[in-house]
Design a protein around this motif. Structure first.
Motif, mmCIF file in Angstrom:
data_model
loop_
_atom_site.group_PDB
_atom_site.id
_atom_site.type_symbol
_atom_site.label_atom_id
_atom_site.label_comp_id
_atom_site.label_asym_id
_atom_site.label_seq_id
_atom_site.Cartn_x
_atom_site.Cartn_y
_atom_site.Cartn_z
ATOM 1 N N ILE B 200 -1.514 -9.782 -4.212
ATOM 2 C CA ILE B 200 -0.641 -10.752 -4.873
ATOM 3 C C ILE B 200 -0.808 -10.586 -6.379
ATOM 4 C CG2 ILE B 200 -0.100 -13.196 -5.129
ATOM 5 C CD1 ILE B 200 -1.608 -13.510 -2.375
ATOM 6 N N ALA B 201 0.296 -10.312 -7.079
ATOM 7 C CA ALA B 201 0.271 -10.162 -8.536
ATOM 8 C C ALA B 201 0.986 -11.354 -9.143
ATOM 9 C CB ALA B 201 0.946 -8.868 -8.958
ATOM 10 N N SER B 202 0.325 -12.036 -10.072
ATOM 11 C CA SER B 202 0.922 -13.210 -10.702
ATOM 12 C C SER B 202 0.459 -13.286 -12.146
ATOM 13 C CB SER B 202 0.521 -14.476 -9.950
ATOM 14 O OG SER B 202 -0.881 -14.624 -9.962
ATOM 15 N N ASN B 203 1.330 -13.776 -13.005
ATOM 16 C CA ASN B 203 0.985 -13.959 -14.412
ATOM 17 C C ASN B 203 1.617 -15.217 -14.976
ATOM 18 O OD1 ASN B 203 3.633 -13.288 -14.571
ATOM 19 N ND2 ASN B 203 3.393 -11.637 -16.048
ATOM 20 N N ASP B 204 1.844 -16.210 -14.134
ATOM 21 C CA ASP B 204 2.403 -17.505 -14.539
ATOM 22 C C ASP B 204 3.857 -17.401 -14.967
ATOM 23 O OD1 ASP B 204 -0.724 -18.325 -16.120
ATOM 24 O OD2 ASP B 204 -0.059 -18.622 -14.057
ATOM 25 N N VAL B 205 4.470 -16.231 -14.842
ATOM 26 C CA VAL B 205 5.904 -16.113 -15.078
ATOM 27 C C VAL B 205 6.535 -15.874 -13.714
ATOM 28 C CG1 VAL B 205 7.713 -14.901 -16.336
ATOM 29 C CG2 VAL B 205 5.432 -15.108 -17.323
ATOM 30 N N PRO B 206 7.253 -16.856 -13.149
ATOM 31 C CA PRO B 206 7.768 -16.684 -11.793
ATOM 32 C C PRO B 206 8.799 -15.565 -11.752
ATOM 33 C CG PRO B 206 8.677 -18.653 -12.814
ATOM 34 C CD PRO B 206 7.663 -18.118 -13.761
ATOM 35 N N PRO B 207 8.993 -14.874 -10.641
ATOM 36 C CA PRO B 207 8.255 -15.084 -9.397
ATOM 37 C C PRO B 207 7.055 -14.150 -9.289
ATOM 38 C CG PRO B 207 10.101 -13.635 -9.001
ATOM 39 C CD PRO B 207 10.078 -13.900 -10.485
ATOM 40 N N ALA B 208 6.018 -14.612 -8.556
ATOM 41 C CA ALA B 208 4.912 -13.715 -8.233
ATOM 42 C C ALA B 208 5.370 -12.751 -7.141
ATOM 43 C CB ALA B 208 3.702 -14.521 -7.771
ATOM 44 N N VAL B 209 4.696 -11.597 -7.061
ATOM 45 C CA VAL B 209 5.081 -10.601 -6.067
ATOM 46 C C VAL B 209 3.861 -10.241 -5.241
ATOM 47 C CG1 VAL B 209 7.033 -9.591 -7.273
ATOM 48 C CG2 VAL B 209 4.738 -8.821 -7.792
ATOM 49 N N SER B 210 4.102 -9.745 -4.037
ATOM 50 C CA SER B 210 3.000 -9.354 -3.166
ATOM 51 C C SER B 210 3.374 -8.067 -2.455
ATOM 52 C CB SER B 210 2.699 -10.451 -2.140
ATOM 53 O OG SER B 210 3.801 -10.591 -1.262
ATOM 54 N N LYS B 211 2.338 -7.364 -2.010
ATOM 55 C CA LYS B 211 2.520 -6.124 -1.276
ATOM 56 C C LYS B 211 1.565 -6.146 -0.100
ATOM 57 C CE LYS B 211 1.738 -1.141 -1.729
ATOM 58 N NZ LYS B 211 2.944 -0.582 -1.115
ATOM 59 N N ARG B 212 2.041 -5.683 1.044
ATOM 60 C CA ARG B 212 1.262 -5.705 2.278
ATOM 61 C C ARG B 212 0.665 -4.326 2.493
ATOM 62 N NH1 ARG B 212 1.695 -4.826 7.875
ATOM 63 N NH2 ARG B 212 0.976 -6.554 9.161
ATOM 64 N N VAL B 213 -0.666 -4.284 2.692
ATOM 65 C CA VAL B 213 -1.363 -3.036 2.968
ATOM 66 C C VAL B 213 -2.075 -3.205 4.301
ATOM 67 C CG1 VAL B 213 -3.062 -1.380 2.153
ATOM 68 C CG2 VAL B 213 -1.663 -2.618 0.508
ATOM 69 N N SER B 214 -1.720 -2.362 5.256
ATOM 70 C CA SER B 214 -2.321 -2.450 6.577
ATOM 71 C C SER B 214 -3.510 -1.505 6.639
ATOM 72 C CB SER B 214 -1.292 -2.079 7.650
ATOM 73 O OG SER B 214 -1.895 -2.098 8.922
ATOM 74 N N LEU B 215 -4.676 -2.046 7.012
ATOM 75 C CA LEU B 215 -5.904 -1.252 7.101
ATOM 76 C C LEU B 215 -6.293 -1.141 8.571
ATOM 77 C CD1 LEU B 215 -8.360 0.154 5.870
ATOM 78 C CD2 LEU B 215 -9.446 -2.078 5.716
ATOM 79 N N SER B 216 -6.292 0.086 9.080
ATOM 80 C CA SER B 216 -6.652 0.331 10.466
ATOM 81 C C SER B 216 -8.013 1.008 10.498
ATOM 82 C CB SER B 216 -5.598 1.215 11.125
ATOM 83 O OG SER B 216 -6.045 1.637 12.387
ATOM 84 N N VAL B 217 -8.999 0.331 11.121
ATOM 85 C CA VAL B 217 -10.334 0.897 11.272
ATOM 86 C C VAL B 217 -10.398 1.519 12.657
ATOM 87 C CG1 VAL B 217 -12.795 0.418 11.250
ATOM 88 C CG2 VAL B 217 -11.262 -0.855 9.749
ATOM 89 N N GLN B 218 -10.608 2.825 12.709
ATOM 90 C CA GLN B 218 -10.526 3.552 13.969
ATOM 91 C C GLN B 218 -11.922 3.862 14.487
ATOM 92 O OE1 GLN B 218 -7.966 6.913 13.092
ATOM 93 N NE2 GLN B 218 -6.175 5.597 13.364
ATOM 94 N N PHE B 219 -12.081 3.712 15.826
ATOM 95 C CA PHE B 219 -13.362 4.012 16.462
ATOM 96 C C PHE B 219 -13.097 4.332 17.928
ATOM 97 C CE2 PHE B 219 -12.486 -0.469 16.453
ATOM 98 C CZ PHE B 219 -12.733 -0.873 17.745
#
Lengths: 373, 392
Positions: B200-219
């Motif tokens: 989530i990136a925010s700097n008090d100037v709307p709108p804030a933005v977000s990015k989804r990162v999927s982390l798959s731990v394999q075993f």
């Protein structure tokens, strides 16, 4: 009409600007206020953007007190405006043909035939030197930079500020006058505030002056003497005075003087000393290692029979004592090289009987008991 | 001409010099808004006010007339006192300082600055995409953002769980609600850390933005059978259960039958050709009910044996396999006699005892430890040290 407008340019623009402020600006008045290239001659396609002709000089030199002319040539100006800005203090000088700065020495002229926009600076001063920007009111802005140099007639004596000549030789001074619009009417030479010329009481003086774009004057004084030392000045009629100081030297007296040679300082043999110490330490370690190697068979011999377990502590104590002696001998060696040698020899001699006594003790049961005691 | 000149000189002598009143206020606006810089002047008289941009010396306006061909710039004045420069639809490039100057000699000037706020934006090229990492390795989630002011980057888990972070040089996992920083460093990943993370990136100037990162731990898969020995009366239904952990998602199936000589229960052509019956793969149908539930990397395999009959007595294997390995669980099914008075045949009794023995043997094998070799090595080291001490 055009002639009258040109003659009364500043005043006319001044009044027009006032009128503009009092009334709502219209395109017609704007065009009148800031005249641009007439569109009647030819119509520019709208996609053609203004640009600078790079052939105009970017470095201009002006004489102080005279007018300086800075020029930039703009093609395809269309409805844009050309402004001149002084970079020293970011001062707007002219916009179009209108002079904004209150310093009326600045004036912009537009030559329609060559599309030149020339900034004239009347009575150029030293402080006018610097960078000037010719700017087209495009978005983003386009700029052409011209550097103005203001020069003053200058007199210079070659070889200054100090000149050295031998006694008896000829003093030869050369004075040059540059950046002068016309050659100076005269150039006077002075020695200690007194005019020096071919008719001076000293005699042997010549003055030769060559006038041109760069005027040069030569002062020749033959058979220089110590009294001829001092300040010499060149004073042209149209430039500041330039001075040098002449020193007449008696070279023979200097040569005959005695100069003591620098005393040489010998270098110390630190490396040699350190190398000797290292070698001695090596020798000591070899001896100690030999002792250890000879001691090992003794311990093995004593360890083989079971009853011989009792003498083991004695052997260990002997080994510890030998190690202590080695350490002390090493420290003594570090302190003094020569003393270390003697001490090492003594230590070596002491160790031999100890080893022999250990071997003899290992051989006999009765001797073992005495060792134990 | 001479009359005009005299009049000009007399008027200039009488008029006081122009001067500024106060200062130009610096302003901060979001991009797209309108910014106004006000320059107040007293005793302007015949002098003129000009505006330029200080950074590149662009001439903007003279008095009430705009010089630059920038449609977003306009000027206005109130009674020759306050001269306002207006920039509409602010862009980031408008940020900077602007100079108001009066053409006195020497020239007087004031400078005011505009700061343009820009909402945050995440730079995809410099940020992490979805990651697949093997358990035990390290992973770094990166998220770079631009904006003015410089945005703050915060990491959270999409499912609202706590983020597990390991301190460098420590085995302990800390639980944090969120993590501040453009780089989220995860050391020696565990399967519990698998999931979707939000930057989530925010700097008090709307709108804030977000990015989804999927982390798959394999075993490799892990299989556990909670109940390894199950008994049921004839004719009833019985459910066998295996718990599976695996990532990526495994392929799971049930086998029925004893182990082959190589120690693994598997269907092989050689086994079939030799004539000896190998383990049988069970299929969903009227006899067997096979279901599988998965939640993340965890799953449950269920096998329902309907109408239990003597032929159903035996060994069952739940097998799970993925690209990283294979795991297997073993369950034993036996018959429970409901009539104690009935005569028990020797065969049934032997089967019962045999099943118990086999289960016990398997349990023993699973509990085998590896401390003996370590102890032997320690003893060897100790002997070596003792010998050295004796030698010295």
């Amino acid at each position: 009409d055009m002639t009258n407008g040109g003659v009364q340019g500043p005043i006319e623009g001044y009044n027009s600007l006032d009128d503009l402020l009092t009334t709502t600006p219209t395109p017609g008045q704007a065009a009148l206020l800031l005249p641009t290239a007439p569109t009647a001659a030819y119509t520019h396609p709208k996609w053609m953007e203004p640009y600078f002709d790079p052939s105009t000089p970017r470095n201009v030199t002006a004489l102080m007190g005279k007018s300086a002319y800075l020029s930039c040539r703009v093609r395809n100006l269309a409805n844009k405006t050309v402004s001149w800005i002084r970079h020293r203090d970011i001062h707007i000088l002219t916009v179009g043909s209108y002079t904004y700065t209150s310093d009326q020495r600045f004036q912009a002229t537009h030559h329609q035939d060559t599309e030149d926009w020339t900034l004239q600076i009347k009575w150029a001063q030293k402080r006018d030197a610097g960078m000037y920007e010719c700017q087209i009111s495009t978005q983003p802005v386009r700029s052409y930079f011209v550097r103005l140099n203001v020069v003053v007639p200058t007199a210079t004596i070659l070889g200054g500020p100090d000149l050295h000549v031998d006694k008896g030789s000829t003093i030869n001074l050369t004075c040059t006058v540059k950046f002068s619009p016309e050659p100076p009417a005269y150039i006077f030479w002075y020695h200690h505030e007194e005019v020096i010329n071919y008719d001076s009481s000293r005699g042997g003086v010549s003055v030769i002056t060559e006038k041109g774009d760069v005027t040069t004057s030569f002062l020749l004084i033959q058979n220089a003497d110590l009294a001829d030392s001092g300040k010499y000045s060149c004073a042209p009629s149209n430039a500041d005075v330039a001075s040098v100081r002449v020193h007449v030297l008696n070279v023979r007296a200097i040569i005959s003087g005695e100069h003591p040679e620098a005393m040489q300082t010998g270098s110390s043999g630190c490396q040699y000393n350190w190398l000797t110490i290292v070698l001695l330490l090596g020798l000591v370690l070899c001896y100690s290692s030999q002792q250890c190697s000879s001691a090992v068979p003794a311990s093995l011999t004593s360890s083989l029979p079971l009853p011989s377990q009792l003498p083991l502590p004695a052997a260990a104590a002997a080994t510890t004592t030998a190690t202590g002696e080695s350490a002390s001998s090493e420290s003594v060696t570090a302190a003094r090289a020569s003393a270390a040698t003697t001490t090492t020899t003594t230590a070596t001699r002491k160790r031999c009987p100890a080893v022999k006594s250990c071997r003899q003790t290992a051989g006999r049961v009765l001797t073992k008991r005495s060792c134990h005691r | 001409g001479s009359t005009q000149n005299q009049h000009h000189e007399s008027s200039s002598q009488l008029d006081p010099d122009p001067e500024f009143i106060g200062f130009i206020n610096n302003v901060t606006y979001p991009a797209g808004r309108e910014a106004i810089l006000a320059c107040s002047v007293r005793n302007l008289g015949k002098n003129k006010v000009g505006w330029l941009r200080a950074s590149d010396q662009t001439v903007l306006a003279l008095q009430g007339r705009v010089v630059t061909h920038n449609a977003r710039i306009s000027v206005m004045h109130q009674d020759m006192h306050t001269w306002k420069l207006k920039i509409s639809k602010l862009r980031e490039s408008d940020r900077g300082c602007y100079m108001c100057q009066i053409n006195t000699s020497p020239m007087k000037k004031q400078v005011g600055c505009i700061d343009v706020q820009v909402p945050p934006d995440i730079i995809n090229e410099e940020s992490s995409a979805d990651l697949a990492v093997q358990e035990g390795e390290d992973a770094t989630l990166t998220c770079k953002a631009t904006g003015n002011p410089q945005p703050r980057v915060t990491w959270r888990r999409e499912d609202g769980e706590m983020i597990l972070i390991r301190k460098p040089g420590s085995r302990e996992l800390m639980k944090v609600e969120s993590y501040n920083g453009s780089s989220l460093r995860l050391l020696r990943l565990e399967r519990r850390q698998m999931g979707a993370y939000l930057c989530i990136a925010s700097n008090d100037v709307p709108p804030a933005v977000s990015k989804r990162v999927s982390l798959s731990v394999q075993f490799a898969p892990m299989v556990r059978a909670p109940s390894q020995l199950l008994g049921t009366p004839l004719g009833s239904d019985v459910q066998l259960e295996c718990q599976v952990e695996a990532s990526p998602s495994p392929v799971s199936y049930w086998l029925k039958g004893a182990r082959t000589s190589n120690g693994f229960a598997s269907v092989s052509t050689a086994s079939l050709e030799s004539g000896s019956p190998g383990p049988e793969m069970l299929l969903d149908g009227p006899k067997y009910g096979i279901t599988e539930r998965r939640d993340g990397y965890r799953g449950v395999m269920l096998l329902v044996v309907r109408s239990f009959s003597p032929s159903d007595v035996g060994t069952y294997h739940c097998v799970s396999t993925n690209s990283l390995g294979r795991a297997e669980g073993t369950l034993r099914l036996y018959e429970i006699k409901l009539h104690p008075g009935a005569s028990a045949s020797n065969d049934d009794h032997l089967n019962y005892i045999g099943g118990l023995e086999e289960a016990a043997r398997n349990a023993g094998r699973s509990n085998r430890t590896t401390w003996q070799p370590l102890l032997a090595m320690l003893m060897l080291l100790w002997m070596r040290l003792s010998l050295r001490t004796g030698g010295a």
